[in-house]
Design a protein around this motif. Structure first.
Motif, short mmCIF file in Angstrom:
data_model
loop_
_atom_site.label_atom_id
_atom_site.label_comp_id
_atom_site.label_asym_id
_atom_site.label_seq_id
_atom_site.Cartn_x
_atom_site.Cartn_y
_atom_site.Cartn_z
N MET B 1 50.89 55.62 58.78
CA MET B 1 49.90 56.66 58.43
C MET B 1 50.19 57.17 57.05
O MET B 1 49.43 57.30 56.38
N ARG B 2 51.31 57.43 56.81
CA ARG B 2 51.94 58.08 55.67
C ARG B 2 51.78 57.36 54.54
O ARG B 2 52.21 56.02 54.50
N LYS B 32 40.38 70.99 42.07
CA LYS B 32 40.65 69.37 41.98
C LYS B 32 42.06 69.02 41.95
O LYS B 32 42.75 69.54 41.20
N LEU B 33 42.42 68.09 43.09
CA LEU B 33 44.00 67.90 43.07
C LEU B 33 44.12 66.30 43.45
O LEU B 33 43.33 65.84 44.43
N ARG B 34 45.04 65.64 42.88
CA ARG B 34 45.22 64.27 43.26
C ARG B 34 46.36 64.18 44.39
O ARG B 34 47.18 64.94 44.33
N ALA B 35 46.05 63.58 45.48
CA ALA B 35 47.17 63.29 46.36
C ALA B 35 46.57 62.02 47.32
O ALA B 35 45.52 61.79 47.42
N SER B 36 47.81 61.58 47.99
CA SER B 36 47.49 60.53 48.76
C SER B 36 47.77 60.77 50.44
O SER B 36 47.35 59.97 51.48
N ARG B 83 50.67 64.26 57.80
CA ARG B 83 50.75 62.92 57.49
C ARG B 83 49.20 62.31 57.34
O ARG B 83 49.36 61.07 57.03
N THR B 84 48.32 63.04 57.24
CA THR B 84 47.09 62.33 57.28
C THR B 84 46.73 61.59 55.85
O THR B 84 47.00 62.36 54.75
N GLU B 85 46.49 60.43 55.73
CA GLU B 85 46.13 59.86 54.59
C GLU B 85 44.90 60.24 54.01
O GLU B 85 44.00 60.66 54.74
#
Lengths: 378, 101
Positions: B1-2, B32-36, B83-85
């Motif tokens: 998941m991660r 606006k933000l970047r993240a995985s 942990r949500t992708e």
């Protein structure tokens, strides 16, 4: 009355911080600033070394605990550093509520008490928190350091929370020696340090723990609050789950004084600088946790004559009132002002050491704490 | 998941909205933000708005009990949580839940 000065009653409630202002006659009060709406405020205190500086222990149910400070008597507030520890490798305080002997990483819970340090140590502030934590700031709240001597005490694995949590709710500093500290921990008891917090010894001898198999354990004592006698800093007054007590030897031994009252349960206790040798308690019914006699009452202990007297006519304020551990306070004037906040939002004030009493004409939310600042220049 | 291993610079850009009380600490409007992952998204929020630190997660890194995270309208707080992708651009709402009295 000293013109140009203000007395402030600082009221921490279930729904915010309330500042009540008056003059040194203490007969008329008006509501001043209100802050932190909706937040649980367990304690608000003015720093007597820096008049007008207030600290509030803010517990927001959504976003966690925050220390907030005002530099202008409560009009404006700023969030200070809250003593949280993001670096998990540095997290040494650990506890599991249901199995205290099983350490687990745990977040800081509620903030319970903020104590300005000694007059000789004007930048120092102490903070008590759940789970059984003590912090010190050497820069008036800009940063905090954990006091490992109590936070990592070898016996901590056996400490369990009380009904209000694992709170460290009482912090007292010997005015003659800022290295001598005392703390009170819910469901654990009192401790003293002679070296500025480096090491701590339990100080619960003589206190009855009626809820324990061993009735006089070294710890596992349910201290509710402790006040230091302003005239003799070796003397302390203790409201414990097991009754009302006095110690004359820096908490080496406690003597129960509340037995003549019958049920001597309660939460709060205070003593006043202008009334050394006296302590003020609000006796509660041990089961219902409200004033059991059917009216509001304050009991005064006279330590010289070793006797009690009641301060309020039974007919004055009929009802059942709850008072929490920070609910009783005094001021620094002579005669002493006595202030009591209730769990149903009444604020009682005596401007003359208990001879007369009035209700502040404002209905507060449930009151957690009362303290008094001033007189301070307006 | 991660998927925290993805550097934020290469992660998708999301639209983040915080509710009223959180605007006291964080963005006043959408951001606006970047993240995985949600965890990484909160890292980015905290970096831009330091007062948000510990407001959404406690210092053990756990999402606070009354904080809710919605991804394109679906509440993930009690399921995959932090942990949500976030593999594609999403609209993320961070709210405090209705509680108290």
């Amino acid at each position: 009355m000293a013109k140009g000065t203000v007395m402030r009653v600082l009221v921490g409630t279930r729904k915010g911080t309330y500042i009540v202002e008056g003059d040194t006659r203490r007969r008329k009060w008006r509501l001043g600033a209100v802050a932190h709406p909706g937040d649980e405020i367990y304690h608000v205190v003015e720093d007597p070394r820096h008049p007008g500086d207030l600290y509030s222990a803010v517990n927001n149910m959504f976003f966690g605990p925050m220390v907030q400070r005002s530099r202008d008597g409560g009009k404006h507030w700023t969030e200070l550093a809250t003593p949280l520890f993001p670096r998990r490798k540095d997290r040494t305080f650990q506890m599991n509520d249901t199995s205290p002997s099983t350490p687990v990483p745990r977040a800081l819970n509620n903030l319970w008490h903020i104590e300005p340090g000694a007059a000789s140590d004007p930048e120092t502030v102490y903070l008590g928190a759940d789970p059984h934590l003590l912090f010190r700031s050497s820069d008036r709240g800009a940063s905090w350091e954990p006091i490992a001597g109590i936070n990592d005490h070898p016996a901590k694995k056996d400490w369990a929370p009380g009904f209000g949590g694992a709170c460290l709710h009482t912090i007292l500093v010997d005015p003659r020696d800022p290295r001598r500290l005392y703390v009170g921990l819910s469901s654990v008891g009192t401790f003293r340090s002679e070296d500025g917090g480096g090491s701590w010894v339990p100080t619960n001898r003589g206190v009855l723990a009626p809820f324990q198999p061993n009735k006089h354990p070294e710890t596992g004592q349910c201290v509710h609050h402790v006040a230091i006698d302003a005239g003799n800093p070796d003397t302390f007054y203790r409201q414990d789950h097991g009754g009302m007590y006095v110690s004359h030897d820096r908490m080496e031994r406690w003597t129960r004084i509340g037995k003549p009252l019958g049920d001597d349960f309660g939460f709060g206790v205070a003593s006043a600088p202008s009334a050394p040798g006296r302590a003020y308690f609000v006796r509660l019914d041990g089961r219902a946790r409200v004033t059991g006699q059917g009216h509001f009452q304050v009991h005064e202990w006279n330590d010289r004559t070793r006797s009690w007297r009641t301060l309020i006519s039974p007919k004055a304020f009929p009802g059942h009132f709850g008072v929490q551990r920070e609910g009783i306070a005094t001021d620094r004037l002579d005669p002493a002002g006595i202030y009591v906040g209730t769990t149903t939002g009444q604020l009682f004030v005596s401007p003359d050491a208990g001879r007369s009493w009035q209700l502040v004409p404002f209905q507060f939310p449930a009151i957690h704490s009362v303290s008094v600042g001033g007189p301070t220049p307006k | 998941m991660r998927s925290d291993s993805s550097p934020p610079g290469t992660a998708p850009t999301h639209t983040v909205r915080c509710d009223g009380w959180l605007r006291e600490f964080g963005p006043k409007s959408s951001e606006k933000l970047r993240a995985s992952s949600v965890d990484q998204l909160i890292d980015a929020l905290e970096e831009r708005y330091p007062r948000m630190r510990f407001k959404l997660r406690d210092e053990t890194g756990t999402l606070r009990r009354y904080v809710r995270v919605f991804i394109d309208g679906a509440d993930v707080s009690a399921t995959t949580g932090l942990r949500t992708e976030l593999v594609e651009p999403r609209t993320i709402d961070i709210l405090h839940s209705i509680a108290g009295g």
